[in-house]
Design a protein around this motif. Structure first.
Motif, PDB file in Angstrom:
ATOM      1  N   HIS A 360     -60.134   0.697 166.752  1.00 15.54           N
ATOM      2  CA  HIS A 360     -58.548   0.157 166.633  1.00 15.54           C
ATOM      3  C   HIS A 360     -57.868  -0.708 166.787  1.00 15.54           C
ATOM      4  O   HIS A 360     -58.094  -1.501 166.459  1.00 15.54           O
ATOM      5  CB  HIS A 360     -58.554  -0.365 168.767  1.00 15.54           C
ATOM      6  N   ARG A 361     -56.509  -0.450 166.601  1.00 17.91           N
ATOM      7  CA  ARG A 361     -55.592  -0.852 165.597  1.00 17.91           C
ATOM      8  C   ARG A 361     -55.069  -2.872 166.841  1.00 17.91           C
ATOM      9  O   ARG A 361     -55.090  -3.704 165.896  1.00 17.91           O
ATOM     10  CB  ARG A 361     -54.228  -1.265 165.504  1.00 17.91           C
ATOM     11  N   TYR A 362     -54.998  -2.602 168.100  1.00 16.38           N
ATOM     12  CA  TYR A 362     -55.049  -3.422 168.433  1.00 16.38           C
ATOM     13  C   TYR A 362     -56.701  -4.136 169.286  1.00 16.38           C
ATOM     14  O   TYR A 362     -56.624  -5.392 169.682  1.00 16.38           O
ATOM     15  CB  TYR A 362     -54.171  -3.372 170.265  1.00 16.38           C
ATOM     16  N   ALA A 363     -57.544  -3.346 170.070  1.00 16.52           N
ATOM     17  CA  ALA A 363     -58.185  -4.131 170.516  1.00 16.52           C
ATOM     18  C   ALA A 363     -59.642  -4.473 169.353  1.00 16.52           C
ATOM     19  O   ALA A 363     -59.950  -5.319 170.177  1.00 16.52           O
ATOM     20  CB  ALA A 363     -59.072  -2.524 171.044  1.00 16.52           C
ATOM     21  N   ARG A 364     -59.575  -4.078 168.458  1.00 19.66           N
ATOM     22  CA  ARG A 364     -60.131  -5.496 166.797  1.00 19.66           C
ATOM     23  C   ARG A 364     -59.555  -6.878 167.299  1.00 19.66           C
ATOM     24  O   ARG A 364     -60.310  -7.416 167.015  1.00 19.66           O
ATOM     25  CB  ARG A 364     -59.934  -4.654 165.756  1.00 19.66           C
ATOM     26  N   ARG A 365     -58.752  -7.221 167.558  1.00 24.92           N
ATOM     27  CA  ARG A 365     -58.353  -8.546 167.499  1.00 24.92           C
ATOM     28  C   ARG A 365     -58.862  -9.336 169.027  1.00 24.92           C
ATOM     29  O   ARG A 365     -58.980 -10.377 168.871  1.00 24.92           O
ATOM     30  CB  ARG A 365     -56.471  -8.496 167.773  1.00 24.92           C
ATOM     31  N   VAL A 366     -58.973  -8.820 169.748  1.00 22.14           N
ATOM     32  CA  VAL A 366     -60.153  -8.962 170.646  1.00 22.14           C
ATOM     33  C   VAL A 366     -61.271  -9.890 170.515  1.00 22.14           C
ATOM     34  O   VAL A 366     -61.569 -10.596 170.185  1.00 22.14           O
ATOM     35  CB  VAL A 366     -60.140  -8.210 172.108  1.00 22.14           C
ATOM     36  N   LEU A 367     -61.998  -8.749 169.860  1.00 23.94           N
ATOM     37  CA  LEU A 367     -63.028  -9.485 168.762  1.00 23.94           C
ATOM     38  C   LEU A 367     -62.676 -10.217 167.790  1.00 23.94           C
ATOM     39  O   LEU A 367     -63.703 -11.353 167.816  1.00 23.94           O
ATOM     40  CB  LEU A 367     -63.712  -8.076 167.921  1.00 23.94           C
ATOM     41  N   LEU A 368     -61.968 -10.119 166.656  1.00 23.46           N
ATOM     42  CA  LEU A 368     -61.771 -11.326 166.229  1.00 23.46           C
ATOM     43  C   LEU A 368     -61.214 -11.962 166.255  1.00 23.46           C
ATOM     44  O   LEU A 368     -61.615 -13.961 165.645  1.00 23.46           O
ATOM     45  CB  LEU A 368     -60.792 -10.272 164.793  1.00 23.46           C
ATOM     46  N   GLN A 369     -60.329 -12.515 167.771  1.00 27.39           N
ATOM     47  CA  GLN A 369     -60.451 -13.677 168.082  1.00 27.39           C
ATOM     48  C   GLN A 369     -61.623 -14.640 168.258  1.00 27.39           C
ATOM     49  O   GLN A 369     -61.816 -16.054 168.170  1.00 27.39           O
ATOM     50  CB  GLN A 369     -59.130 -13.491 169.164  1.00 27.39           C
ATOM     51  N   LEU A 370     -62.151 -13.869 168.966  1.00 30.17           N
ATOM     52  CA  LEU A 370     -63.883 -14.497 168.865  1.00 30.17           C
ATOM     53  C   LEU A 370     -64.500 -14.712 167.109  1.00 30.17           C
ATOM     54  O   LEU A 370     -65.629 -15.613 167.357  1.00 30.17           O
ATOM     55  CB  LEU A 370     -64.501 -13.238 169.497  1.00 30.17           C
ATOM     56  N   LEU A 371     -64.171 -14.299 166.396  1.00 31.39           N
ATOM     57  CA  LEU A 371     -65.273 -14.144 165.394  1.00 31.39           C
ATOM     58  C   LEU A 371     -64.463 -15.158 164.374  1.00 31.39           C
ATOM     59  O   LEU A 371     -64.996 -16.414 163.907  1.00 31.39           O
ATOM     60  CB  LEU A 371     -64.876 -12.939 164.439  1.00 31.39           C
ATOM     61  N   ALA A 372     -62.480 -14.840 164.379  1.00 34.51           N
ATOM     62  CA  ALA A 372     -62.542 -15.593 163.381  1.00 34.51           C
ATOM     63  C   ALA A 372     -60.617 -16.040 164.472  1.00 34.51           C
ATOM     64  O   ALA A 372     -59.893 -15.691 164.012  1.00 34.51           O
ATOM     65  CB  ALA A 372     -62.025 -15.806 162.674  1.00 34.51           C
TER      66      ALA A 372
END
Length: 576
Positions: A360-372
């Motif tokens: 998902h174009r927005y939801a993925r940012r939640v995962l990426l904020q934890l990773l990077a």
């Protein structure tokens, strides 16, 4: 002593029964009288209602036509005829009907289904009562319907009707919805004029094309005394709105966001305490509302943050996929020190919907904020500014400045490590497993590929690799297997500490680079140089460990006409 019944005597009940049995015609007449009694009672009730309620008979006559007009199976011509009949019947009584329960629905139907000329006539009749209708429990629905169907010229007229009354209307539970509809239909200049009424009475007189475009613009042109007066007036208008929880209108979101940016720290702390909690969720779906949520999480105390995060429980999945609400989740992951609370409220939903979130174009940012965290590749500059709002101006208290608001005690990496966790049920294991199971599909996805890349890198600082090295290694194997179409060799050798990114943050990258080179690239360089894969070869030659770089240099040296380092740097551009 009981008296004996006289001979031939009959009890009263039996006598009644006997009389009934002996008189069938009378019984029939009695049963026919029942509907007459009911009809009589209904007529009496209607008569009483007609005396007590104004326009009762008029409404009852109009209801029959309205019931037919609102049906979906009614033709356009028939509906238009019914609306015409209704308007002829209720003309001159629209304002009175609009303020009642049933009458409001009838008037709304006339506005909805009426022609442009009919709507103009209704608007002309209702305009003198527009402000009162806006504050009416039933009339405000009619007022909103008039706004939503108004032309540009009619909208300008409605805005003139509320001029000077906007701060008062926005504090009213019913009228706030009408103001929100007006703001939604307005142009940029008209919206600025609506907002400017909160800055002072003198701004009400501004023409719509001359109104200041923001609170910051007003403060920039004012002296210190004037700035204080503007902020104070804005606080007087906004504090009741926040205390009552009237936070649905977008105009309120805008004004509160500007207020939190300009007010002194003591005032901001008070506002944040009021906003923290379930009411905050009514704002997060808009741009300015998301900014307010980020300000609450950035400036709030530990107690404020706890109330805000607990309110998100049960709404995380919906918020993740919203254009603006997901930014509130990013702010919570960025600022909240209580990782145990986050693990109970946010992480379960994130882990449950991880497969959906990654694509998902927005939801993925939640995962990426934890990773990077805060990576500019995934987080646009304006959202980065949302997550890290500037501190409010310091205020003087007891001879000294109020301390900075909402300072987090834990470092970002400490919070991330605690959130990622370790073990088979941890977030780190879930991320690695999700990417491993879908490595091929996600690598080809324009959204999920970034999640796979960051997991394969082991996360910023190598925290994910430290938490689940086996899971990351399994992902490396899955990626290479997908690239070459065959199972790779089980071991890629020990990485050389001299190459790649320094420290644990580069460990996963070096291991993956070695595996990729020896199982997917080595011996195929000549065929890959004419494709986009040459960038991968350049990356290997640039950042792999020493043995791999030497092997790559030996194979590539005879295939390129310039020095290897210069060739790799030109393809890679800026250093990662």
């Amino acid at each position: 002593m009981k008296r004996k019944a006289e001979p031939g005597a009959v009890k009263a009940g039996k006598a009644t029964k006997l009389l009934t049995n002996d008189s069938p015609n009378k019984a029939k007449e009695s049963s026919n009288a029942v509907p007459d009694v009911k009809r009589s009672r209904k007529e009496v009730k209607s008569s009483k209602l007609a005396k007590r309620k104004k326009n009762y008979s008029l409404v009852q006559d109009a209801i029959a036509k309205w019931e037919v007009a609102r049906r979906r199976d009614v033709g356009t011509e028939q509906r238009a005829e019914l609306v015409t009949q209704l308007l002829q019947q209720v003309q001159g009584h629209l304002a009175e009907l609009a303020a009642s329960h049933t009458g409001s629905r009838i008037v709304q139907a006339c506005v909805k289904f009426g022609s442009s000329e009919q709507r103009r006539g209704m608007l002309k009749e209702l305009s003198p009562a527009f402000l009162e209708l806006a504050k009416s429990p039933y009339g405000h629905f009619v007022a909103s319907k008039l706004v939503s169907t108004a032309s540009a010229a009619e909208l300008a007229g409605l805005l003139r009707l509320v001029q000077g009354q906007v701060p008062h209307l926005l504090r009213h539970p019913c009228a706030a919805a009408v103001v929100d509809e007006l703001y939604d239909r307005s142009s940029g200049a008209q919206r600025n004029a609506l907002a400017a009424e909160f800055f002072g009475k003198e701004y009400v007189l501004f023409a719509q094309d001359k109104a200041p475009d923001s609170l910051a613009a007003v403060l920039q042109e004012a002296d210190a005394k004037k700035q204080h007066a503007v902020i104070q007036r804005l606080a007087i208008h906004l504090l009741p709105i926040m205390e009552k929880g009237l936070l649905d209108p977008v105009l309120s979101h805008r004004l509160i966001a500007e207020y939190l940016q300009a007010a002194p720290r003591s005032a901001v702390a008070e506002a944040v305490e009021t906003l923290a909690g379930p009411a905050l969720l009514r704002m997060v779906h808009t741009r300015h509302g998301a900014l307010v949520a980020c300000q609450v999480l950035a400036f709030g105390t530990a107690k404020d943050r706890k109330k805000a995060v607990k309110a998100m429980k049960g709404h995380v999945h919906t918020m993740m996929e919203d254009e603006w609400a997901h930014v509130s989740l990013l702010s919570a992951l960025t600022h909240v020190d209580d990782t145990a609370l986050l693990a109970k409220t946010l992480l379960p939903a994130i882990m449950e919907h991880m497969a959906e979130a990654a694509v998902h174009r927005y939801a993925r940012r939640v995962l990426l904020q934890l990773l990077a965290p805060d990576c500019s590749r995934y987080l646009p500059p304006h959202l980065h500014a949302f997550l890290h709002p500037s501190q409010p101006a310091p205020a003087q208290s007891n001879g000294g400045e109020v301390a900075a608001l909402g300072v987090s005690k834990k470092g970002q990496d400490v919070r991330r490590a605690e959130l990622l966790g370790s073990g088979p049920k941890s977030l780190a294991a879930a991320l690695a497993s999700a990417c491993n199971d879908r490595a091929g599909a996600w690598l080809r996805s324009p959204t999920a590929c970034d999640v796979v890349v960051e997991v394969a890198r082991g996360g910023s600082g190598g925290l994910l690799y430290s938490a689940d090295a086996e899971g990351v290694a399994a992902l490396h194997t899955a990626i290479v297997a997908d690239l070459v179409g065959v199972a790779p060799s089980p071991s890629a050798g020990e990485p050389d500490e001299a190459g790649g990114e320094e420290g644990m943050g580069g460990e996963a990258a070096r291991v993956f680079t070695s595996l990729l080179w020896r199982d997917a690239l080595q011996g195929r360089c000549e065929g890959l140089l004419g494709t986009h894969a040459k960038k991968v070869l350049a990356a290997v030659a640039h950042c792999a460990d020493a043995p791999v770089r030497q092997e790559a240099a030996a194979e590539l040296g005879g295939l390129i006409s310039q020095p290897l380092s210069q060739w790799a740097a030109a393809l890679l551009g800026k250093k990662r």
